[in-house]
Design a protein around this motif. Sequence first.
Motif, short mmCIF file in Angstrom:
data_model
loop_
_atom_site.label_atom_id
_atom_site.label_comp_id
_atom_site.label_asym_id
_atom_site.label_seq_id
_atom_site.Cartn_x
_atom_site.Cartn_y
_atom_site.Cartn_z
N PHE B 10 0.85 -1.19 0.00
CA PHE B 10 0.00 0.00 0.00
C PHE B 10 0.89 1.23 0.00
CE2 PHE B 10 -3.64 2.52 0.46
CZ PHE B 10 -3.44 3.46 1.46
N ARG B 11 0.44 2.25 -0.75
CA ARG B 11 1.23 3.48 -0.80
C ARG B 11 0.30 4.66 -1.07
NH1 ARG B 11 6.67 4.72 -2.48
NH2 ARG B 11 6.94 6.91 -1.91
N ILE B 12 0.61 5.78 -0.41
CA ILE B 12 -0.08 7.03 -0.69
C ILE B 12 0.93 7.99 -1.33
CG2 ILE B 12 -1.33 9.00 0.27
CD1 ILE B 12 -2.21 7.20 2.57
N LEU B 13 0.56 8.55 -2.45
CA LEU B 13 1.42 9.50 -3.16
C LEU B 13 0.73 10.84 -3.29
CD1 LEU B 13 2.92 7.66 -6.30
CD2 LEU B 13 4.10 8.32 -4.20
N LYS B 14 1.53 11.89 -3.34
CA LYS B 14 1.00 13.21 -3.68
C LYS B 14 1.07 13.37 -5.20
CE LYS B 14 2.25 15.41 0.67
NZ LYS B 14 3.02 16.51 1.33
N ILE B 15 0.19 14.20 -5.72
CA ILE B 15 0.19 14.48 -7.15
C ILE B 15 1.58 14.97 -7.58
CG2 ILE B 15 -0.76 15.97 -8.96
CD1 ILE B 15 -3.37 16.02 -7.36
N GLY B 16 2.08 14.39 -8.65
CA GLY B 16 3.38 14.80 -9.18
C GLY B 16 4.55 14.00 -8.65
N GLN B 17 4.35 13.23 -7.59
CA GLN B 17 5.43 12.40 -7.09
C GLN B 17 5.64 11.20 -8.01
OE1 GLN B 17 4.23 11.56 -2.95
NE2 GLN B 17 5.94 12.85 -2.27
N SER B 18 6.79 10.58 -7.84
CA SER B 18 7.08 9.38 -8.64
C SER B 18 7.32 8.21 -7.70
CB SER B 18 8.30 9.62 -9.52
OG SER B 18 9.44 9.86 -8.73
N ARG B 100 -1.66 -22.92 -23.41
CA ARG B 100 -2.21 -23.32 -22.13
C ARG B 100 -1.45 -22.74 -20.94
NH1 ARG B 100 -5.27 -28.86 -22.65
NH2 ARG B 100 -5.96 -28.65 -24.80
N GLU B 101 -0.68 -21.69 -21.17
CA GLU B 101 0.09 -21.16 -20.06
C GLU B 101 -0.81 -20.36 -19.12
OE1 GLU B 101 2.67 -21.90 -23.48
OE2 GLU B 101 0.89 -20.69 -23.22
N THR B 102 -0.73 -20.67 -17.84
CA THR B 102 -1.53 -20.00 -16.82
C THR B 102 -0.82 -18.77 -16.34
OG1 THR B 102 -2.47 -22.09 -16.08
CG2 THR B 102 -2.56 -20.27 -14.53
N GLN B 103 -1.57 -17.68 -16.14
CA GLN B 103 -1.03 -16.48 -15.53
C GLN B 103 -1.21 -16.56 -14.03
OE1 GLN B 103 -2.03 -12.62 -17.08
NE2 GLN B 103 -1.84 -13.28 -19.21
N TYR B 104 -0.11 -16.36 -13.30
CA TYR B 104 -0.14 -16.35 -11.84
C TYR B 104 -0.01 -14.91 -11.37
CZ TYR B 104 0.73 -21.34 -12.23
OH TYR B 104 0.62 -22.67 -12.55
N PHE B 105 -0.88 -14.52 -10.46
CA PHE B 105 -0.94 -13.13 -10.01
C PHE B 105 -0.28 -12.94 -8.66
CE2 PHE B 105 -3.66 -10.84 -12.99
CZ PHE B 105 -4.16 -11.88 -13.74
N GLY B 106 0.29 -11.75 -8.46
CA GLY B 106 0.77 -11.35 -7.16
C GLY B 106 -0.38 -10.83 -6.30
N PRO B 107 -0.10 -10.45 -5.05
CA PRO B 107 -1.16 -10.02 -4.13
C PRO B 107 -1.63 -8.59 -4.35
CG PRO B 107 0.96 -9.96 -3.03
CD PRO B 107 1.21 -10.56 -4.38
N GLY B 108 -0.92 -7.83 -5.17
CA GLY B 108 -1.39 -6.48 -5.50
C GLY B 108 -0.73 -5.38 -4.68
N THR B 109 -0.70 -4.19 -5.27
CA THR B 109 -0.25 -2.96 -4.59
C THR B 109 -1.39 -1.96 -4.68
OG1 THR B 109 2.11 -3.24 -5.06
CG2 THR B 109 1.33 -1.01 -4.65
N ARG B 110 -1.83 -1.47 -3.54
CA ARG B 110 -2.89 -0.47 -3.53
C ARG B 110 -2.27 0.92 -3.50
NH1 ARG B 110 -4.67 -4.97 -2.26
NH2 ARG B 110 -6.86 -5.52 -2.36
N LEU B 111 -2.59 1.72 -4.50
CA LEU B 111 -2.01 3.04 -4.64
C LEU B 111 -3.09 4.10 -4.56
CD1 LEU B 111 0.47 4.84 -5.25
CD2 LEU B 111 -0.10 4.58 -7.67
#
Lengths: 112, 114
Positions: B10-18, B100-111
Amino acid sequence: GQQLNQSPQSMFIQEGEDVSMNCTSSSIFNTWLWYKQDPGEGPVLLIALYKAGELTSNGRLTAQFGITRKDSFLNISASIPSDVGIYFCAGRSSGANSKLTFGKGITLSVRP
Amino acid sequence: NAGVTQTPKFRILKIGQSMTLQCAQDMNHNYMYWYRQDPGMGLKLIYYSVGAGITDKGEVPNGYNVSRSTTEDFPLRLELAAPSQTSVYFCASSYGGTGRETQYFGPGTRLLVL
């Protein structure tokens, strides 16, 4: 671009009931996939379908690849509380490096 | 195997940040993907890579950049964060890109961009 239609957006069922979901497209797909996403997690593959007419089961889940290649169905039998989550369909057309197209998902709620 | 891992959660950014969203996989997969998920909108492909040194745009690449210097890592870069980039970001990997290749997903990043 290609689109997959899933509706309704939410479904509410009683524990023990069966539930069916479908996914439709205006385009032909050669692969249909069904994913489930638990809250706060990434999607996890439930069932993969590779052939028109194919019917595949995974425990209480059964999915079918439509004959027209433009739809797929997922059935969950005897629902339990842990079936709660978002169910996504995804399709892949033919061609090298063909990418997955995802539906918007159906949020399933199961009342004890 | 850890599978697909993502940091931060999880991350909070201000507008314009990278910032850079990290993704790594230990399954020796050739293909890696970045998706964003907005409420009620499913998953949209941002960028993907078919192997080290090769990247390509997906459906919604604007405002993002990626690199693939190794097979294991596929970072996603936001140069000038905008409120429209508030989303949940998922990284995925697969051995191949067709068949037949399966895509495996990560747990995600909430921004969250404020």
